[in-house]
Scaffold this motif. Sequence first.
Motif, PDB file in Angstrom:
ATOM      1  N   SER A  21       0.826  -1.204   0.000  1.00 45.74           N
ATOM      2  CA  SER A  21       0.000   0.000   0.000  1.00 45.74           C
ATOM      3  C   SER A  21       0.863   1.259   0.000  1.00 45.74           C
ATOM      4  O   SER A  21       0.611   2.202  -0.755  1.00 45.74           O
ATOM      5  CB  SER A  21      -0.939   0.015   1.212  1.00 45.74           C
ATOM      6  OG  SER A  21      -1.701   1.207   1.217  1.00 45.74           O
ATOM      7  N   HIS A  80       2.580   1.480  -3.355  1.00 45.05           N
ATOM      8  CA  HIS A  80       1.574   1.796  -4.369  1.00 45.05           C
ATOM      9  C   HIS A  80       1.221   3.283  -4.328  1.00 45.05           C
ATOM     10  O   HIS A  80       1.119   3.934  -5.379  1.00 45.05           O
ATOM     11  CB  HIS A  80       0.332   0.930  -4.106  1.00 45.05           C
ATOM     12  CG  HIS A  80      -0.613   0.845  -5.236  1.00 45.05           C
ATOM     13  ND1 HIS A  80      -1.741   1.634  -5.320  1.00 45.05           N
ATOM     14  CD2 HIS A  80      -0.625   0.057  -6.339  1.00 45.05           C
ATOM     15  CE1 HIS A  80      -2.407   1.328  -6.424  1.00 45.05           C
ATOM     16  NE2 HIS A  80      -1.752   0.372  -7.066  1.00 45.05           N
ATOM     17  N   THR A  81       1.066   3.826  -3.144  1.00 46.63           N
ATOM     18  CA  THR A  81       0.744   5.240  -2.990  1.00 46.63           C
ATOM     19  C   THR A  81       1.891   6.110  -3.492  1.00 46.63           C
ATOM     20  O   THR A  81       1.673   7.081  -4.227  1.00 46.63           O
ATOM     21  CB  THR A  81       0.416   5.560  -1.515  1.00 46.63           C
ATOM     22  OG1 THR A  81      -0.692   4.734  -1.115  1.00 46.63           O
ATOM     23  CG2 THR A  81       0.054   7.019  -1.335  1.00 46.63           C
ATOM     24  N   SER A 136      -4.526   1.367  -3.423  1.00 48.70           N
ATOM     25  CA  SER A 136      -3.771   1.499  -2.176  1.00 48.70           C
ATOM     26  C   SER A 136      -4.645   1.137  -0.975  1.00 48.70           C
ATOM     27  O   SER A 136      -4.200   0.444  -0.056  1.00 48.70           O
ATOM     28  CB  SER A 136      -3.225   2.922  -2.021  1.00 48.70           C
ATOM     29  OG  SER A 136      -2.277   3.198  -3.027  1.00 48.70           O
ATOM     30  N   TRP A 162      -6.170   4.390  -8.817  1.00 50.64           N
ATOM     31  CA  TRP A 162      -4.868   4.061  -8.239  1.00 50.64           C
ATOM     32  C   TRP A 162      -4.937   4.104  -6.708  1.00 50.64           C
ATOM     33  O   TRP A 162      -4.465   3.200  -6.022  1.00 50.64           O
ATOM     34  CB  TRP A 162      -3.798   5.015  -8.751  1.00 50.64           C
ATOM     35  CG  TRP A 162      -2.429   4.533  -8.390  1.00 50.64           C
ATOM     36  CD1 TRP A 162      -1.690   4.885  -7.288  1.00 50.64           C
ATOM     37  CD2 TRP A 162      -1.649   3.572  -9.088  1.00 50.64           C
ATOM     38  NE1 TRP A 162      -0.497   4.213  -7.277  1.00 50.64           N
ATOM     39  CE2 TRP A 162      -0.446   3.397  -8.378  1.00 50.64           C
ATOM     40  CE3 TRP A 162      -1.848   2.834 -10.247  1.00 50.64           C
ATOM     41  CZ2 TRP A 162       0.551   2.526  -8.798  1.00 50.64           C
ATOM     42  CZ3 TRP A 162      -0.848   1.976 -10.661  1.00 50.64           C
ATOM     43  CH2 TRP A 162       0.328   1.834  -9.942  1.00 50.64           C
ATOM     44  N   TYR A 163      -5.543   5.146  -6.180  1.00 53.50           N
ATOM     45  CA  TYR A 163      -5.610   5.268  -4.721  1.00 53.50           C
ATOM     46  C   TYR A 163      -6.611   4.284  -4.112  1.00 53.50           C
ATOM     47  O   TYR A 163      -6.447   3.861  -2.965  1.00 53.50           O
ATOM     48  CB  TYR A 163      -5.853   6.718  -4.310  1.00 53.50           C
ATOM     49  CG  TYR A 163      -4.636   7.542  -4.684  1.00 53.50           C
ATOM     50  CD1 TYR A 163      -3.425   7.365  -4.020  1.00 53.50           C
ATOM     51  CD2 TYR A 163      -4.660   8.428  -5.753  1.00 53.50           C
ATOM     52  CE1 TYR A 163      -2.290   8.058  -4.390  1.00 53.50           C
ATOM     53  CE2 TYR A 163      -3.520   9.130  -6.128  1.00 53.50           C
ATOM     54  CZ  TYR A 163      -2.338   8.936  -5.442  1.00 53.50           C
ATOM     55  OH  TYR A 163      -1.207   9.619  -5.814  1.00 53.50           O
TER      56      TYR A 163
END
Length: 125
Positions: A20, A23-24, A56, A52-53
């Motif tokens: 996470s 990814h962020t 996350s 995308w978020y």
Amino acid sequence: MSAPPSKSLQASALSFVLLSIGHTIGGKEWTAEKSFKAIANSRPWACGTVGWYQGSAFFVVTSLLHYQWSLNPTALNDPINKTMASIINILLWASSAWYAKHGVKENALVVGLSAALQAYAVFKA
């Protein structure tokens, strides 16, 4: 009598927290690229950014789920829990393959390693 906590499921939970965070950070990097800024305020820009978020957040929720399973590994005997774990694992392997196919090697490696750890933790005998 309950089963002892699962260290491998705890490790898998931690891997999802790390995914996470990565990814962020990755999202902040690619959304700052000139080519992405060029489509600002468009539908692809809006969907790409929020999606995308959401990814996350998915990793955080998945981490919590794995941590919960780590506290009671017998919960994975339930078909619904096993199905959720299977879907997560398929998603991880598919994402890793997609990244690899498109030359995003670091993401492919990290997601693939997480998939392997998750598979081991969830499906070990």
